[in-house]
Structures are given as C-alpha cells and as structure tokens.
Design an enzyme around this catalytic site. Structure first.
Site, PDB file in Angstrom:
ATOM      1  N   LYS A 209      32.965  35.514  44.478  1.00 53.40           N
ATOM      2  CA  LYS A 209      33.085  35.137  45.889  1.00 53.40           C
ATOM      3  C   LYS A 209      31.753  35.389  46.604  1.00 53.40           C
ATOM      4  CE  LYS A 209      35.724  36.431  49.976  1.00 53.40           C
ATOM      5  NZ  LYS A 209      36.842  37.191  50.517  1.00 53.40           N
ATOM      6  N   GLU A 215      28.010  43.298  38.108  1.00 52.65           N
ATOM      7  CA  GLU A 215      28.534  42.986  36.768  1.00 52.65           C
ATOM      8  C   GLU A 215      28.411  41.495  36.474  1.00 52.65           C
ATOM      9  OE1 GLU A 215      30.030  44.822  39.038  1.00 52.65           O
ATOM     10  OE2 GLU A 215      31.157  46.490  38.141  1.00 52.65           O
ATOM     11  N   GLY A 269      39.461  38.447  47.348  1.00 56.38           N
ATOM     12  CA  GLY A 269      39.250  38.333  45.904  1.00 56.38           C
ATOM     13  C   GLY A 269      40.535  38.463  45.104  1.00 56.38           C
ATOM     14  N   ARG A 270      41.340  39.471  45.427  1.00 58.07           N
ATOM     15  CA  ARG A 270      42.561  39.711  44.636  1.00 58.07           C
ATOM     16  C   ARG A 270      43.672  38.723  44.936  1.00 58.07           C
ATOM     17  NH1 ARG A 270      41.057  43.580  48.017  1.00 58.07           N
ATOM     18  NH2 ARG A 270      42.379  44.274  49.739  1.00 58.07           N
ATOM     19  N   GLU A 355      44.330  48.023  45.453  1.00 55.06           N
ATOM     20  CA  GLU A 355      43.142  47.734  46.256  1.00 55.06           C
ATOM     21  C   GLU A 355      43.582  47.369  47.689  1.00 55.06           C
ATOM     22  OE1 GLU A 355      39.112  46.154  44.578  1.00 55.06           O
ATOM     23  OE2 GLU A 355      40.064  44.408  45.472  1.00 55.06           O
ATOM     24  N   HIS A 386      58.638  52.324  22.945  1.00 59.18           N
ATOM     25  CA  HIS A 386      58.117  53.156  21.857  1.00 59.18           C
ATOM     26  C   HIS A 386      56.843  53.854  22.312  1.00 59.18           C
ATOM     27  CE1 HIS A 386      60.984  51.200  19.172  1.00 59.18           C
ATOM     28  NE2 HIS A 386      60.752  50.150  19.927  1.00 59.18           N
ATOM     29  N   LYS A 513      29.673  51.762  44.151  1.00 58.62           N
ATOM     30  CA  LYS A 513      28.653  50.731  43.893  1.00 58.62           C
ATOM     31  C   LYS A 513      27.282  51.216  44.367  1.00 58.62           C
ATOM     32  CE  LYS A 513      31.635  46.655  44.551  1.00 58.62           C
ATOM     33  NZ  LYS A 513      31.900  45.499  45.391  1.00 58.62           N
TER      34      LYS A 513
END
Ligand code: F6P
Length: 521
Positions: A209, A215, A269-270, A355, A386, A513
């Site tokens: 965005k 990253e 973003g999410r 977030e 399990h 960051k």
C-alpha cells in the site's frame, strides 16, 4: 462524522451485565438446556448457506438482552451507518474505512470527500478482470514470449496474509498457475521461493500500500537483481506488476505505468484483499471466482447492515466474545476450521483482530480501564485435537472456541467427511458436557479398569461447561469464504466500537520499525 465516544463501563447495560455475571458465572450450561428445550433453536442464526449455533455458551436470554442493550447504548447502529457511508471513522489517520465499497454490488454512490468512489473501484475491477484473463489464457507473456506458469506475490502483513490465506483456502478452484508468496525479510525465504522458478515464466506482483515497507522493498530488489541476471531493465515491464497507492515510488522501481494497480488510502492493509491486493487471488482462481468471493462478502455486508442486532451474526458473535473477554476475563479465543484448506485462517484473523483491536487508549485519548483486543489463535481440526486441545478441554483457562465446519467436502469422500464432521460435533459436545467423576467411574469399571480407578479418576474428569460456537457452512466455495471473512471483519468492527477504541490505525507497529532502522545503522 466521527464515531460517538461512549465508555462502555459507564453504561447501564454494563452494570446490568456485571450484576448478572455474579449470578450466572458458576451456572452450568447443562442447567440452561434442561430448563429450556428450545434453547438450541433460540440460540441459532441462519444466513444464506451458514447456520450458527451459539447455544453452547454461558449465556441466557437475559445475558443477550443486556448485551444487545450494550450495543444500543454504544450507538452501534450509528457506527455501522458511518462505517458504510464513508465517514472518516479512522480519525487518527483522518480516513474513511471503505473495504465494503470494494465489494459493493448495489448501484448506490459511495462518497469520500464528496467524490463517488464506485467508478474507480469498477475501473480497477475491470482491469483486474482483463489482466487475469490475459495471463491465464497466455495472451500476455513473459519477456521471452513464453506464457506464465508461476506468480509470486511480494508483500507482508495485509499485503500477504489475506491473499495467501484465500489462495490456499480456495486451492480446489485453482487453474494451471502456481502461486508463491514472499513476505519475510529473512533472505532464506525469498531464496527458497525463487530458487526453482524460471524468470521467463514468472509474474511478480509487488503488493505494498505504502511502497515503503522494508521487507517488501528489500525482497522486491533482491528478486529484481535475480531477474536481471537473465533479463534486461526493459523486461521488467513484462514480468513485474505492482499494487500500491504510492504511484511515484512504483514507477521509480521501474514498473510500467500500465502494470500498476491502484488502491486507496481508505482501505486498511488488513482489509485490503478485496482490492487489487487480491490480484494474486484472481490470477490463481480466475476472475469469476474472485467476483463470487466479493459477492459473498457483499451478502454478509447486507446482512450486517440491515439485520436487527438480535438476528445479526457478526453483532451476536462480537457481543458473546465481549461477554467472555470483559466479564469472564478469558483473554484468548481459538478458531478451529474443520478443513485443511483453512490452515491459514488463524494467522489472517490474528492480524485482522489483533492489529485492529490491540489498543489500550480509548477514543477520548484516555487509557482504558477494561480489557480490549482478544488474543486470537487456532489451527485446523482434527489436527489440533492431537496438539493443543488438551489445554482447551482440561487446562485452567476458559478458551471460547469457534468451530467452523462444512456440510459437504469438495472431492466428496464421504467416509473421510463423516469422520471429520463427527469430530467437529464431538469436540463441541465434549467441551460443553465434560465427563463427571461418576461417569468416569462407571466407564472405567465397564472397560475392566476398576483396579485403576483410585489412581486415575481425577485425571480423567472433564469439567465441561466450556463454551463454543458452531459455524456450519454448506460448502467451501469462493462465495462462502468471502462471507466468512466479512463476518469476522464486522465482528472486529463491532468490538472496537463497543470498546470505544480506534480499530483502523496501527501505531503499535511503528516503534519496532524505527528501532530496527536504528539497529541496522
Ligand atoms: O505492519 C504494519 C502494516 O502497516 C500493516 O498494517 C500492513 O498490512 C503491512 O504493514 C504492509 O504494509 P504495506 O502494504 O504498506 O507494505
């Protein structure tokens, strides 16, 4: 207009809930069922191909009454209207929150600063559609004239988790293209992904965005360098596309103007997988399926917007979650889909919910005095049985569960599916009913273990009275997955409104960051 600020703990309904909690906190759900044999029907909701059974919760009709009053006292209806109307409810970033407009199938206008955003949304969808068609049918080719075989999505957070989860969840609907995801700054991640790829037949979709994320830019540069070992600068135009709001930075990277898919700052973003951030979804399963996915979300939006709180799935689930978080002090919630396809649902929901609602300052800028965002976790059934279910059944914590099951499997293997769904129902029943000391006693005797009763009985007792929702969906289709995700988006929204926090900023990710940059220097 901004959301109305109401401290939930100062409302009458909150006080009623507190008093009511003292009265029912120890009551067994079994007692509720014994007193009311229509409880299961009363505490269930239906919508399209969904049915939600929330009867196995530590609630009564009175609990729900106060919870719905809490929603009303918190002016939830006003908040929902502002959410869909494009009011700047993301006040700290001075932005509207309009992921719902991305899947809006109505003909109404949606205004941001007085401009109707629907035409540009449609334009982008048309571009996604055309591009998908040309890539899938091989019309658009890589720099040496060969059709594409692979797609690599380069992004992180909302630019990765959503597309990755949907591509994996809808793997059954995939075409011949193979989709890969590079997110981590860990160089081994990108190396593993590209090491077996052919640059000639791989399409790279850089999704960011802001186009400033460390990253994503580092991974994109690494991939570009690798690509340029066998191609030239001008070939970037054939094999790289980008999704971003930051058109200048995308152009600086060398991406052709025609290969830029825009998004907008009114999409978080999410919440962005419905936009061109979902390009890798459309490429993987075809535009028709992507559109069906949008349609499913739209249907859930309509349900959320137009249904009374009492019949409203996201509202009800959000309120029950608040009941546990703020009165039972549960802190975490586990989501367990009974399909291997939804393995990435929990990490996606972690970003969506944590977030959004991991905040400790209210909309007045005051430190909150009550719990907000839940810890979300989970994985697929039956695998989790399990692994961590021991703790959910017999641990010291109450962990409300969302079980998600499907009536039909995709390949139609009845034997497997019956066993899978038997486990889906059994887990909810075991959590609810438990197993008393008397039952364990009888059982051990029956199995010829009478001699071990004294030694083992306490360890084999299940307290029960542990809550869960059963979300039963007809089939894992693009439409139903769209609706499921929208359901959780709206649940998150409702919780944020009631907790009186800002759900659409994420300042909490910034400090790390900044410090990482300092450490790097
Ligand atoms: O981690 C913070 C965050 O801003 C997320 O909200 C977002 O989804 C992610 O980083 C990626 O951001 P971008 O799409 O701008 O690269």
């Amino acid at each position: 207009m901004a959301l109305i600020n109401i401290n939930p703990t100062k409302t009458t309904s909150w006080k009623n809930l507190q008093n009511h909690f003292e009265l029912i906190k120890e009551v067994q759900m079994k007692t509720f069922f014994q007193k009311d044999n229509s409880r299961k029907e009363k505490f269930s909701l239906n919508f399209d191909e969904f049915s939600i059974d929330y009867s196995k919760n530590r609630i009564t009709e009175e609990t729900l009454k106060y919870l719905f009053e809490l929603a009303k006292e918190s002016e939830l209806k006003d908040a929902i209207d502002k959410y869909f109307n494009g009011d700047k409810i993301n006040e700290t970033e001075n932005r509207a929150v309009l992921h719902t407009a991305l899947r809006n199938k109505n003909t109404n206008e949606v205004l941001v600063d007085g401009n109707n955003i629907m035409p540009e949304i449609k334009q982008t969808l048309t571009k996604i559609k055309g591009f998908t068609k040309q890539i899938v049918n091989g019309e658009l080719k890589g720099y040496t004239g060969k059709a594409f075989t692979d797609v690599v999505n380069i992004g992180i957070g909302g630019s990765d988790l959503g597309p990755r989860m949907v591509v994996e969840s809808l793997h059954y609907y995939k075409n011949h293209l193979n989709t890969h995801f590079v997110s981590n700054i860990d160089g081994d991640h990108v190396t593993e992904v590209i090491k077996n790829l052919n640059p000639e037949t791989t399409l790279f979709v850089i999704v960011s965005k802001t186009f400033t994320t460390q990253e994503t830019l580092t991974n994109a540069e690494t991939i570009k360098k690798w690509f340029l070992q066998s191609a030239s600068e001008k070939d970037i135009a054939s094999n790289f596309v980008a999704v971003s709001t930051n058109l200048e930075k995308v152009k600086d990277f060398g991406i052709a103007e025609n290969n830029i898919f825009t998004m907008w700052n009114w999409v978080g973003g999410r919440y962005s997988l419905w936009s061109a951030v979902g390009l890798s979804i459309s490429l993987a399963i075809g535009f028709e399926n992507f559109d069906a996915f949008l349609n499913g979300a739209f249907k859930m939006d309509e349900h959320f917007k137009n249904t009374s709180f009492e019949e409203n799935i996201p509202v009800t689930l959000a309120l029950i979650s608040i009941w546990y978080n703020n009165f039972f002090d549960t802190e975490s919630e586990v989501v367990i889909p009974y399909t291997q396809y939804l393995e990435k649902l929990a990490p996606f929901l972690q970003q969506l919910s944590m977030e959004s609602n991991g905040k400790s300052v209210d909309r007045n800028g005051e430190k909150v005095t009550y719990q907000t965002g839940n810890i979300i976790w989970g994985n697929t059934g039956t695998n989790v049985q399990h692994a961590f279910m021991q703790l959910v059944h017999q641990g010291t914590k109450i962990i409300p569960v969302d079980f998600i099951g499907f009536e039909e499997s995709l390949y139609g293997n009845k034997d497997h599916h019956q066993k899978l769904m038997a486990n889906f129902y059994a887990q909810a029943e075991a959590l609810y009913a438990g197993k008393t000391a008397e039952e364990v006693h009888l059982d051990m005797k029956f199995k010829g273990d009478a001699n071990k009763i004294n030694q083992l009985l306490p360890f084999k007792v299940f307290e029960g009275n542990r809550p869960s929702n059963a979300i039963l969906i007809k089939k894992l289709t693009p439409k139903n997955l769209g609706a499921l995700i929208a359901m959780y988006e709206h649940k998150t929204f409702v919780q944020g409104v009631i907790w009186n926090i800002y759900s659409f900023d994420q300042f909490g990710v910034e400090l790390g960051k900044e410090l990482a940059n300092k450490f790097l220097t």
